[in-house]
Design an enzyme around this catalytic site. Structure first.
Site, PDB file in Angstrom:
ATOM      1  N   ASP A 213      -0.038  -4.698  -7.472  1.00  0.00           N
ATOM      2  CA  ASP A 213       1.338  -4.639  -7.960  1.00  0.00           C
ATOM      3  C   ASP A 213       1.656  -3.196  -8.318  1.00  0.00           C
ATOM      4  OD1 ASP A 213       3.833  -5.203  -8.891  1.00  0.00           O
ATOM      5  OD2 ASP A 213       3.204  -6.704 -10.361  1.00  0.00           O
ATOM      6  N   GLY A 214       2.250  -2.484  -7.364  1.00  0.00           N
ATOM      7  CA  GLY A 214       2.570  -1.080  -7.574  1.00  0.00           C
ATOM      8  C   GLY A 214       4.043  -0.767  -7.420  1.00  0.00           C
ATOM      9  N   LYS A 215       4.781  -1.690  -6.783  1.00  0.00           N
ATOM     10  CA  LYS A 215       6.229  -1.534  -6.563  1.00  0.00           C
ATOM     11  C   LYS A 215       6.553  -0.160  -5.989  1.00  0.00           C
ATOM     12  CE  LYS A 215       7.333  -4.939 -10.112  1.00  0.00           C
ATOM     13  NZ  LYS A 215       5.968  -5.239 -10.595  1.00  0.00           N
ATOM     14  N   ARG A 216       5.841   0.208  -4.939  1.00  0.00           N
ATOM     15  CA  ARG A 216       6.018   1.516  -4.318  1.00  0.00           C
ATOM     16  C   ARG A 216       7.231   1.519  -3.380  1.00  0.00           C
ATOM     17  NH1 ARG A 216       2.670   2.274  -7.925  1.00  0.00           N
ATOM     18  NH2 ARG A 216       0.819   3.563  -7.675  1.00  0.00           N
TER      19      ARG A 216
END
Length: 302
Positions: free
Chosen positions: A103-106
């Site tokens: 979960d990095g929401k890049r």
């Protein structure tokens, strides 16, 4: 090479579970033995505690769930030691047979998006980076050309992405519910997700482009399941944020697959919940993690 969607749906059916365990380590909430092991809150010491905490959770839930979701931010805040810890946790989960969704929401465009994808996507050698995961959460805000580099890496590495479509937080509607040309922003993003998947479907009709849709908006969850028939849904908001088991069942397909439901605090900090009694010194905290996971599995089965 088996696609990401095929792998995840197979893991769901193999375990009989749609639970995704979120790995969100917080120092102040760690079990007492791990808190006590931290030396004067030094970042390398905290990182070592995070590694042990997450790896023991992985050992407790392996075989019970199809996947885990480490939240990169909790590791990043510790600097280099935290990034080493994240890599160790991802590797341990892979070795335990769990699918890893980082979960990095890049998000970015062009070569920068490709660099993010190269860093976080693909758990197989020889391409694997220290943080190579099976999937990554991404933001769609920069548009189609910000998602395409991620999808191209998914094609090469049998990986997946989960695009933020309708998120579980109360403020998400400020942008996501805006209407443009007769459609909400989240509906337009859902159309883009479906379009990106169309030429990439596996035998079950799923592509590598999944979607994040919150359990806290049950009507939109039903709507978006229909709008994105080729996407595996990652459903946050169950439990601590208020989403119910009845709400999230709408995300699943006729086979009971096609979606995973995330829970972080309710599982990883289950030793804090009165219903899961642990020793006074919290030395058996792993038992609470396992019990909470089994409880969630049963709740979602109905």
């Amino acid at each position: 090479m088996m696609t990401f969607a095929t792998q995840l749906n197979a893991a769901i059916l193999r375990t009989g579970s749609v639970t995704c365990v979120g790995l969100d380590p917080r120092l102040e909430q760690l079990p007492k033995p791990l808190r006590d092991s931290v030396s004067e809150k030094r970042k390398d010491s905290v990182a070592a505690a995070y590694t042990q905490f997450c790896c023991e959770i992985i050992d407790a839930v392996a075989g019970l769930v199809p996947c885990v979701k480490p939240q990169a931010a909790f590791f990043e805040q510790l600097g280099p030691a935290g990034m080493v810890s994240l890599g160790e946790v991802i590797s341990h989960a892979n070795q335990a047979g769990l699918i890893v969704i980082t979960d990095g929401k890049r998000n970015d465009i062009g070569s920068t998006a490709t660099a993010y994808a190269d860093a976080y996507l693909g758990s197989a050698e020889p391409d694997r980076s220290p943080w190579g995961s099976d999937a990554l959460t991404v933001s769609p805000y920069l548009g189609r050309d910000s998602l395409e580099p991620f999808v191209e890496v998914c094609d090469r590495r049998a990986a997946g992405i989960f695009v933020l479509v309708k998120t579980s937080n109360p403020g998400g509607g400020y942008l996501q519910d805006l209407s443009v040309d007769g459609k909400t922003i989240y509906q337009s993003v859902a159309e883009l997700v479906t379009e990106l998947n169309k030429s990439r479907l596996d035998a079950d009709g799923y592509g590598p482009v999944g979607a994040v849709v919150g359990a806290t908006y049950p009507e939109q969850l039903v709507e978006l399941r229909k709008a994105m028939p080729h996407s595996i849904l990652l459903v946050p908001g169950f439990g601590a944020q208020g989403g119910s088991a009845d709400d999230v069942r709408a995300a699943m397909d006729a086979n009971g697959a096609g979606a995973v439901v995330n829970s972080s605090r309710h599982i990883v900090f289950a030793h804090k919940r009165e219903e899961f009694s642990v020793a006074a010194d919290e030395s058996n905290w792993q038992d609470a993690v396992r019990a909470a996971t089994i409880q969630m599995n049963e709740q979602l089965k109905g």
